[in-house]
Write a protein that holds these residues in place. Structure first.
Motif, mmCIF file in Angstrom:
data_model
loop_
_atom_site.group_PDB
_atom_site.id
_atom_site.type_symbol
_atom_site.label_atom_id
_atom_site.label_comp_id
_atom_site.label_asym_id
_atom_site.label_seq_id
_atom_site.Cartn_x
_atom_site.Cartn_y
_atom_site.Cartn_z
ATOM 1 N N MET A 1 7.776 -9.175 -7.857
ATOM 2 C CA MET A 1 8.254 -8.634 -6.405
ATOM 3 C C MET A 1 8.949 -9.343 -5.169
ATOM 4 S SD MET A 1 4.289 -6.595 -4.634
ATOM 5 C CE MET A 1 4.381 -6.223 -6.184
ATOM 6 N N ASN B 1 0.372 -8.325 0.789
ATOM 7 C CA ASN B 1 2.093 -8.756 -0.314
ATOM 8 C C ASN B 1 1.356 -10.068 -1.065
ATOM 9 O OD1 ASN B 1 4.918 -10.912 -1.097
ATOM 10 N ND2 ASN B 1 5.200 -8.338 -0.937
ATOM 11 N N LYS C 1 -2.915 -4.980 -7.081
ATOM 12 C CA LYS C 1 -1.583 -3.534 -6.301
ATOM 13 C C LYS C 1 -2.582 -2.912 -5.737
ATOM 14 C CE LYS C 1 2.440 -3.258 -9.432
ATOM 15 N NZ LYS C 1 3.387 -1.866 -10.214
ATOM 16 N N ASN D 1 5.275 3.472 4.077
ATOM 17 C CA ASN D 1 4.455 5.171 2.884
ATOM 18 C C ASN D 1 5.406 4.809 2.388
ATOM 19 O OD1 ASN D 1 3.005 6.051 4.085
ATOM 20 N ND2 ASN D 1 4.056 7.934 5.293
ATOM 21 N N GLY D 2 6.702 4.600 2.060
ATOM 22 C CA GLY D 2 7.583 4.403 0.622
ATOM 23 C C GLY D 2 7.636 3.693 0.424
ATOM 24 N N LEU D 3 6.847 2.215 1.018
ATOM 25 C CA LEU D 3 6.293 0.611 -0.001
ATOM 26 C C LEU D 3 5.261 0.962 -0.706
ATOM 27 C CD1 LEU D 3 6.573 -1.718 -0.994
ATOM 28 C CD2 LEU D 3 5.891 -2.815 1.024
ATOM 29 N N ASN E 1 4.437 4.434 -1.785
ATOM 30 C CA ASN E 1 4.636 4.995 -3.129
ATOM 31 C C ASN E 1 5.576 4.408 -4.040
ATOM 32 O OD1 ASN E 1 3.835 7.152 -1.618
ATOM 33 N ND2 ASN E 1 5.420 8.110 -0.596
ATOM 34 N N SER E 2 5.973 3.293 -3.860
ATOM 35 C CA SER E 2 6.468 2.581 -5.051
ATOM 36 C C SER E 2 5.746 2.355 -5.277
ATOM 37 C CB SER E 2 8.240 1.484 -4.007
ATOM 38 O OG SER E 2 6.995 1.035 -3.657
ATOM 39 N N LEU E 3 4.962 1.234 -4.942
ATOM 40 C CA LEU E 3 4.395 0.976 -5.517
ATOM 41 C C LEU E 3 3.014 1.364 -6.694
ATOM 42 C CD1 LEU E 3 2.480 -1.569 -3.264
ATOM 43 C CD2 LEU E 3 3.990 -2.131 -4.952
ATOM 44 N N LYS E 4 2.861 2.849 -6.009
ATOM 45 C CA LYS E 4 1.889 4.241 -6.664
ATOM 46 C C LYS E 4 2.407 4.318 -8.002
ATOM 47 C CE LYS E 4 -0.843 6.023 -3.544
ATOM 48 N NZ LYS E 4 -1.181 7.226 -2.645
ATOM 49 N N ASP E 5 3.797 4.552 -7.943
ATOM 50 C CA ASP E 5 5.049 5.513 -8.786
ATOM 51 C C ASP E 5 5.546 3.773 -10.181
ATOM 52 O OD1 ASP E 5 5.758 7.248 -7.668
ATOM 53 O OD2 ASP E 5 7.144 6.604 -6.847
ATOM 54 N N ALA E 6 4.906 3.013 -9.413
ATOM 55 C CA ALA E 6 5.266 1.600 -10.382
ATOM 56 C C ALA E 6 3.749 1.315 -11.464
ATOM 57 C CB ALA E 6 5.113 0.453 -10.038
#
Length: 122
Positions: free
Chosen positions: A1, A54, A59, A109-111, A113-118
């Motif tokens: 990360m 961060n 997460k 929001n993108g960050l 969503n990317s963390l949730k998707d991971a």
């Protein structure tokens, strides 16, 4: 990360804080404890929460701090509307700030969503 200083959203939010400070210097002195203070605190909250999240070990914690940062973006958006309505900022400054805060919100929001998707369980 990535380290928080490498995140474009953190960099853009630092730039927003700087701009908010410059703009609020011109607010009426009787607003020092009102909109000036509120805008400055909300704007500082965005990169601060991105950075703190961060550096957390989980997460879930990072996501919570990003949500707080996103909430601060909404505060700023509201406060610049009020500032414009009161004549403290002109339309050009408002449009620039509004564009930047919406862009930062979308990036957060993108960050998120990317963390949730991971890790779909968070």
């Amino acid at each position: 990360m990535a380290h928080f200083k490498e995140l474009i959203v953190w960099q853009k939010s630092i730039n927003l804080v700087t701009e908010i400070y410059r703009i609020t210097e011109k607010f009426p002195s009787n607003e020092i404890y009102g909109l000036t203070s509120q805008l400055r605190r909300a704007s500082v909250s965005v990169p601060s929460n991105i950075a703190e999240g961060n550096t957390r070990r989980s997460k879930a914690d990072y996501l919570q701090f990003l949500r707080i940062a996103r909430g601060s973006c909404s505060e700023i958006e509201t406060q610049i509307i009020i500032s414009k309505n009161l004549g403290f900022i002109d339309d050009t400054i408002f449009e620039t700030l509004n564009f930047n805060i919406i862009e930062i919100s979308k990036m957060i929001n993108g960050l998120i969503n990317s963390l949730k998707d991971a890790n779909p369980t968070t």
